[in-house]
Design an enzyme around this catalytic site. Structure first.
Site, PDB file in Angstrom:
ATOM      1  N   HIS A  32       1.027  -1.308   0.083  1.00  0.00           N
ATOM      2  CA  HIS A  32       0.335  -0.282  -0.120  1.00  0.00           C
ATOM      3  C   HIS A  32       1.159   1.077  -0.021  1.00  0.00           C
ATOM      4  O   HIS A  32       2.254   1.113  -0.035  1.00  0.00           O
ATOM      5  CB  HIS A  32      -0.873   0.074   0.777  1.00  0.00           C
ATOM      6  CG  HIS A  32      -0.190  -0.523   2.388  1.00  0.00           C
ATOM      7  ND1 HIS A  32       0.945   0.754   2.832  1.00  0.00           N
ATOM      8  CD2 HIS A  32      -0.653  -1.481   3.180  1.00  0.00           C
ATOM      9  CE1 HIS A  32       1.259   0.200   3.694  1.00  0.00           C
ATOM     10  NE2 HIS A  32       0.116  -0.859   4.399  1.00  0.00           N
ATOM     11  N   GLU A  33       0.068   2.353  -0.336  1.00  0.00           N
ATOM     12  CA  GLU A  33       1.181   3.751   0.366  1.00  0.00           C
ATOM     13  C   GLU A  33       2.024   3.619   1.205  1.00  0.00           C
ATOM     14  O   GLU A  33       3.584   4.503   1.178  1.00  0.00           O
ATOM     15  CB  GLU A  33      -0.267   4.586   0.490  1.00  0.00           C
ATOM     16  CG  GLU A  33       0.779   6.091   0.208  1.00  0.00           C
ATOM     17  CD  GLU A  33       1.545   6.555  -1.325  1.00  0.00           C
ATOM     18  OE1 GLU A  33       2.661   7.312  -1.304  1.00  0.00           O
ATOM     19  OE2 GLU A  33       0.790   5.896  -1.465  1.00  0.00           O
ATOM     20  N   HIS A  35       4.145   1.078   2.397  1.00  0.00           N
ATOM     21  CA  HIS A  35       5.401   0.904   1.478  1.00  0.00           C
ATOM     22  C   HIS A  35       5.663   1.379   0.573  1.00  0.00           C
ATOM     23  O   HIS A  35       7.002   1.427   0.280  1.00  0.00           O
ATOM     24  CB  HIS A  35       4.966  -0.406   1.315  1.00  0.00           C
ATOM     25  CG  HIS A  35       4.769  -1.717   2.055  1.00  0.00           C
ATOM     26  ND1 HIS A  35       2.105  -2.443   2.208  1.00  0.00           N
ATOM     27  CD2 HIS A  35       5.101  -2.369   2.973  1.00  0.00           C
ATOM     28  CE1 HIS A  35       2.877  -2.844   2.555  1.00  0.00           C
ATOM     29  NE2 HIS A  35       4.078  -3.160   3.646  1.00  0.00           N
ATOM     30  N   GLN A 152       8.475  -3.371  17.125  1.00  0.00           N
ATOM     31  CA  GLN A 152       9.025  -4.592  15.682  1.00  0.00           C
ATOM     32  C   GLN A 152      10.682  -3.358  15.831  1.00  0.00           C
ATOM     33  O   GLN A 152      11.672  -3.892  15.505  1.00  0.00           O
ATOM     34  CB  GLN A 152       8.007  -4.781  14.846  1.00  0.00           C
ATOM     35  CG  GLN A 152       9.474  -4.758  13.454  1.00  0.00           C
ATOM     36  CD  GLN A 152       8.625  -4.829  12.896  1.00  0.00           C
ATOM     37  OE1 GLN A 152       8.184  -6.623  12.327  1.00  0.00           O
ATOM     38  NE2 GLN A 152       8.559  -4.435  11.566  1.00  0.00           N
ATOM     39  N   VAL A 175       2.521   6.545   7.985  1.00  0.00           N
ATOM     40  CA  VAL A 175       2.102   7.018   6.717  1.00  0.00           C
ATOM     41  C   VAL A 175       0.077   6.326   7.269  1.00  0.00           C
ATOM     42  O   VAL A 175      -0.016   5.347   7.151  1.00  0.00           O
ATOM     43  CB  VAL A 175       1.729   6.814   5.630  1.00  0.00           C
ATOM     44  CG1 VAL A 175       1.349   6.675   4.654  1.00  0.00           C
ATOM     45  CG2 VAL A 175       3.631   6.470   4.938  1.00  0.00           C
ATOM     46  N   MET A 183      -2.076   2.958   8.038  1.00  0.00           N
ATOM     47  CA  MET A 183      -2.160   1.859   6.588  1.00  0.00           C
ATOM     48  C   MET A 183      -1.612   1.209   7.327  1.00  0.00           C
ATOM     49  O   MET A 183      -0.900   1.297   8.142  1.00  0.00           O
ATOM     50  CB  MET A 183      -1.059   3.428   5.401  1.00  0.00           C
ATOM     51  CG  MET A 183      -2.165   4.192   4.920  1.00  0.00           C
ATOM     52  SD  MET A 183      -1.213   4.215   2.995  1.00  0.00           S
ATOM     53  CE  MET A 183      -2.291   5.993   2.989  1.00  0.00           C
ATOM     54  N   SER A 185      -2.129  -3.199   5.359  1.00  0.00           N
ATOM     55  CA  SER A 185      -2.354  -4.444   4.852  1.00  0.00           C
ATOM     56  C   SER A 185      -3.325  -4.698   4.826  1.00  0.00           C
ATOM     57  O   SER A 185      -4.743  -5.714   4.733  1.00  0.00           O
ATOM     58  CB  SER A 185      -1.482  -5.273   5.350  1.00  0.00           C
ATOM     59  OG  SER A 185      -0.677  -4.809   4.062  1.00  0.00           O
ATOM     60  N   ARG A 186      -3.747  -5.605   6.553  1.00  0.00           N
ATOM     61  CA  ARG A 186      -5.167  -5.502   7.128  1.00  0.00           C
ATOM     62  C   ARG A 186      -6.222  -4.981   7.222  1.00  0.00           C
ATOM     63  O   ARG A 186      -7.060  -5.425   7.394  1.00  0.00           O
ATOM     64  CB  ARG A 186      -4.717  -5.807   8.691  1.00  0.00           C
ATOM     65  CG  ARG A 186      -4.118  -7.249   8.736  1.00  0.00           C
ATOM     66  CD  ARG A 186      -3.784  -7.340  10.379  1.00  0.00           C
ATOM     67  NE  ARG A 186      -3.001  -8.632  10.801  1.00  0.00           N
ATOM     68  CZ  ARG A 186      -1.657  -8.990  10.521  1.00  0.00           C
ATOM     69  NH1 ARG A 186      -0.624  -7.714  10.562  1.00  0.00           N
ATOM     70  NH2 ARG A 186      -0.796  -9.865  10.714  1.00  0.00           N
TER      71      ARG A 186
END
EC number: 6.3.2.1
Length: 278
Positions: A32-33, A35, A152, A175, A183, A185-186
Site C-alpha cells: 500500500h502507500e 510501503h 518491531q 503513513v 495504513m 495491509s489488514r
C-alpha cells in the site's frame, strides 16, 4: 527495470556486482502507500533498492491469519516497478528455510515479551529471525522500516546493535489515510462499520498526545476508546521512546492494539512529557 526473482542463488548473482549502497524494504506483500513511502525513502538514499515479499510463518501464532493473509504478488511487483525498485525478492518458504523450521532462532529478550510480545508469544522471535536472514541474503547497507510497527523497529535496532551487524536501520514515520487511520495491509479486512470504529484508535492517540502529563494522556486516550463499542482494546500503553518506563520529562510513546470486528490493528504516536513540554 524491476526484476522479480525467487531464489537465493538469483539474489546472490544480482547483488554481487552492485558497486554502491544497497537498501532493502522488507514486506509481507499486499503493498500500500505506506510501503511505497518506504521505497521512495530508500531510493533517495541508496543506489540499488531491493523489496522483499515473504509472508513469514514463524511470526504467526496458531490462531492468527497466516493462511488468509493477502497475497497479491502481481500487483505488488507492479507497485515496485512504479516506484523504481531494482529488485523484488519473493522467495518460497523452502527457499528461506531450506532445512524446515529452524532449530535456532533469535531470542527477542525482555523487550520482545511486552505489548505485542505479550499478546503474540513468539511473534518477535520469528520476526527477528527472518529479518536477520534477509539482511544477510540481501547484503543490505541500510534497511527501511515503518514506525507504525514501533516495537518491531525498536527490536530490530536492538538486534543490530547487540549483534554488531554492519547495517543501518532507518525508521520512517507512519503513513496514514486521509481520515487518520494508519495504513496497514489488514485494513482491507474492515467492513464499512468496522472502518468507522477503527478511527477511534488514531483519534485516541492524537488526543492523548496533546497532554504532557502521563496519567492524563492515558486517561484521555482511554476515554475515547471506551466510548467506541466497536473497538475491543488489547492494550493501551504509555512508554518512554525506547519502550521503557515513561520519563518524568522528555520523549514518550503512546501505543495501542485493538480488535475491530475480526481484525487486529496497532498504532502509536510520539508525545512529549513534562511540565515544560507545552
Amino acid at each position: 527495470m524491476t526484476h522479480l526473482i525467487h531464489t537465493r542463488d538469483q539474489l546472490a548473482t544480482a547483488v554481487a556486482p552492485v558497486p554502491g549502497e544497497i537498501a532493502v524494504v522488507m514486506t509481507m506483500g499486499a503493498l500500500h502507500e505506506g510501503h511505497r513511502v518506504l521505497m521512495r525513502e530508500a531510493r533517495k538514499r541508496a543506489d540499488f533498492v531491493i523489496v522483499t515479499i515473504f509472508v513469514n510463518p514463524l511470526q504467526f501464532g496458531p490462531n492468527e491469519d497466516f493462511e488468509k493473509y493477502p497475497r497479491t504478488l502481481e500487483a505488488d511487483v507492479e507497485a515496485c516497478r512504479e516506484e523504481g525498485v531494482a529488485l523484488v525478492f519473493a522467495p518460497s518458504r523452502d527457499e528461506v528455510y531450506p532445512t524446515g523450521a529452524p532449530s535456532i532462532t533469535m531470542n527477542a529478550g525482555p523487550l520482545g515479551g511486552i505489548l505485542e510480545g505479550a499478546s503474540r508469544p513468539g511473534h518477535f522471535s520469528g520476526m527477528l529471525t527472518v529479518v536477520q536472514k534477509l539482511l544477510m541474503l540481501t547484503r543490505a547497507d541500510v534497511a527501511f522500516f515503518g514506525e507504525k510497527d514501533f516495537q518491531q523497529l525498536a527490536l530490530i535496532r536492538r538486534m543490530v546493535a547487540d549483534l554488531e551487524l554492519d547495517v543501518e536501520i532507518a525508521g520512517v514515520p507512519t503513513v496514514r489515510e486521509p481520515d487518520g487511520l494508519a495504513m496497514s495491509s489488514r485494513n482491507r479486512y474492515l467492513s464499512a462499520d468496522d472502518r468507522r470504529a477503527a478511527l477511534a484508535l488514531s483519534r485516541a492517540l492524537r488526543e492523548g498526545a496533546t497532554h504532557t502529563d502521563a496519567p492524563v494522556a492515558l486517561a484521555a486516550a482511554t476515554k475515547i476508546l471506551a466510548d467506541e463499542p466497536g473497538v475491543r482494546v488489547d492494550y493501551l500503553a504509555l512508554t518512554g521512546a525506547d519502550l521503557g518506563d515513561p520519563p518524568p520529562a522528555g520523549p514518550g510513546r503512546l501505543l495501542v492494539a485493538a480488535r475491530v470486528g475480526s481484525t487486529r490493528l496497532i498504532d502509536n504516536v510520539a508525545l512529549t512529557l513534562g511540565a515544560g513540554a507545552a
